[in-house]
Motif scaffolding. Structure first.
Motif, mmCIF file in Angstrom:
data_model
loop_
_atom_site.group_PDB
_atom_site.id
_atom_site.type_symbol
_atom_site.label_atom_id
_atom_site.label_comp_id
_atom_site.label_asym_id
_atom_site.label_seq_id
_atom_site.Cartn_x
_atom_site.Cartn_y
_atom_site.Cartn_z
ATOM 1 N N ALA A 23 46.762 -14.529 46.016
ATOM 2 C CA ALA A 23 45.726 -13.520 45.841
ATOM 3 C C ALA A 23 45.911 -12.431 46.893
ATOM 4 O O ALA A 23 46.289 -12.710 48.029
ATOM 5 C CB ALA A 23 44.347 -14.162 45.964
ATOM 6 N N ALA A 24 45.630 -11.193 46.489
ATOM 7 C CA ALA A 24 45.762 -10.061 47.408
ATOM 8 C C ALA A 24 44.545 -9.145 47.293
ATOM 9 O O ALA A 24 44.648 -7.946 47.481
ATOM 10 C CB ALA A 24 47.051 -9.292 47.111
ATOM 11 N N GLY A 25 43.397 -9.726 46.947
ATOM 12 C CA GLY A 25 42.174 -8.951 46.763
ATOM 13 C C GLY A 25 41.639 -9.176 45.358
ATOM 14 O O GLY A 25 42.240 -9.886 44.553
ATOM 15 N N ALA A 26 40.505 -8.558 45.059
ATOM 16 C CA ALA A 26 39.860 -8.736 43.758
ATOM 17 C C ALA A 26 40.769 -8.266 42.628
ATOM 18 O O ALA A 26 41.113 -7.091 42.541
ATOM 19 C CB ALA A 26 38.548 -7.969 43.723
ATOM 20 N N LYS A 28 43.842 -8.693 42.251
ATOM 21 C CA LYS A 28 45.185 -8.305 42.705
ATOM 22 C C LYS A 28 45.944 -9.545 43.177
ATOM 23 O O LYS A 28 45.367 -10.437 43.801
ATOM 24 C CB LYS A 28 45.102 -7.283 43.820
ATOM 25 C CG LYS A 28 44.463 -5.981 43.377
ATOM 26 C CD LYS A 28 44.443 -4.984 44.511
ATOM 27 C CE LYS A 28 43.625 -3.775 44.198
ATOM 28 N NZ LYS A 28 44.136 -2.849 43.296
ATOM 29 N N TYR A 29 47.240 -9.539 42.864
ATOM 30 C CA TYR A 29 48.088 -10.684 43.208
ATOM 31 C C TYR A 29 49.433 -10.186 43.703
ATOM 32 O O TYR A 29 49.868 -9.084 43.352
ATOM 33 C CB TYR A 29 48.285 -11.590 41.980
ATOM 34 C CG TYR A 29 46.966 -12.079 41.442
ATOM 35 C CD1 TYR A 29 46.366 -13.212 41.972
ATOM 36 C CD2 TYR A 29 46.305 -11.376 40.453
ATOM 37 C CE1 TYR A 29 45.134 -13.640 41.505
ATOM 38 C CE2 TYR A 29 45.070 -11.794 39.983
ATOM 39 C CZ TYR A 29 44.489 -12.925 40.520
ATOM 40 O OH TYR A 29 43.272 -13.330 40.074
ATOM 41 N N GLU A 30 50.069 -11.002 44.496
ATOM 42 C CA GLU A 30 51.429 -10.730 44.946
ATOM 43 C C GLU A 30 52.290 -11.857 44.394
ATOM 44 O O GLU A 30 52.098 -13.029 44.730
ATOM 45 C CB GLU A 30 51.478 -10.725 46.469
ATOM 46 C CG GLU A 30 52.800 -10.300 47.026
ATOM 47 C CD GLU A 30 52.746 -10.184 48.535
ATOM 48 O OE1 GLU A 30 53.044 -11.195 49.215
ATOM 49 O OE2 GLU A 30 52.410 -9.084 49.023
#
Length: 185
Positions: free
Chosen positions: A107-110, A112-114
């Motif tokens: 997870a990289a925020g609401a 958002k993914y990496e």
């Protein structure tokens, strides 16, 4: 004890398959942008397949796999499209497919993914990091993202085409995947 392991494995397999999403090809695309003599030129892959399994609450357990038919690369110009399958470019006769296999998702925020993974083109494998943004509208979800590769790392544009003054080394890969079955973000 071994019976419990078998049952646990069966439940894990069911859970994994339950979190798999269906990709809607008609509403999805994989494109690329290169620069020829400084001018952006966009192309698309017309044939590809993707498998996505993502639980937004546990992204680290997810997986993404793409297989691209390199012969389907198209710039929409007959002369250019005739060159792309040749040995100096995608060498479709020897390397009919390119692929991406995720090795991790975080997870990289609401929304958002990496996604990290291995990109394979023309037998060359490189680690890539792909930022992905997911939006939802009802039961439909859309995953979009882009990342840049260096074409010469994958031997795309060999021989006289290795000169980056004509065709830039950097190529942006862009995608939009329409997904059904993704749990709420």
């Amino acid at each position: 004890m071994s019976r419990s392991l078998v049952i646990a494995a069966a439940f894990a397999a069911l859970a994994a398959s339950a979190s798999a999403q269906t990709v809607v090809p008609a509403q999805s695309e994989i494109a690329f942008v290169s620069k020829q003599m400084g001018v952006p030129v966009e192309g698309k892959f017309k044939k590809w397949a993707a498998q996505v399994a993502l639980d937004p609450k546990k992204p680290e357990a997810g997986q993404v796999q793409l297989t691209i038919d390199t012969a389907s690369a198209s710039f929409g110009a007959a002369e250019t499209d005739a060159e792309v399958p040749k040995a100096n470019w995608f060498n479709v006769a020897k390397f009919p497919q390119a692929s991406f296999q995720s090795t991790g998702i975080k997870a990289a925020g609401a929304g958002k993914y990496e996604v990290t993974g291995k990109l394979t083109i023309k037998g060359s494998v490189r680690d890539v990091i792909v930022p992905v943004a997911v939006t939802q509208a009802g039961a439909a979800s859309t995953a979009v993202g882009s990342f840049t590769i260096k074409r010469l790392d994958f031997k795309i544009g060999e021989g006289e085409w290795a000169d980056t003054s004509m065709v830039a080394n950097e190529v942006q890969v862009k995608f939009k995947l329409a997904l059904n079955g993704l749990a709420p973000l």
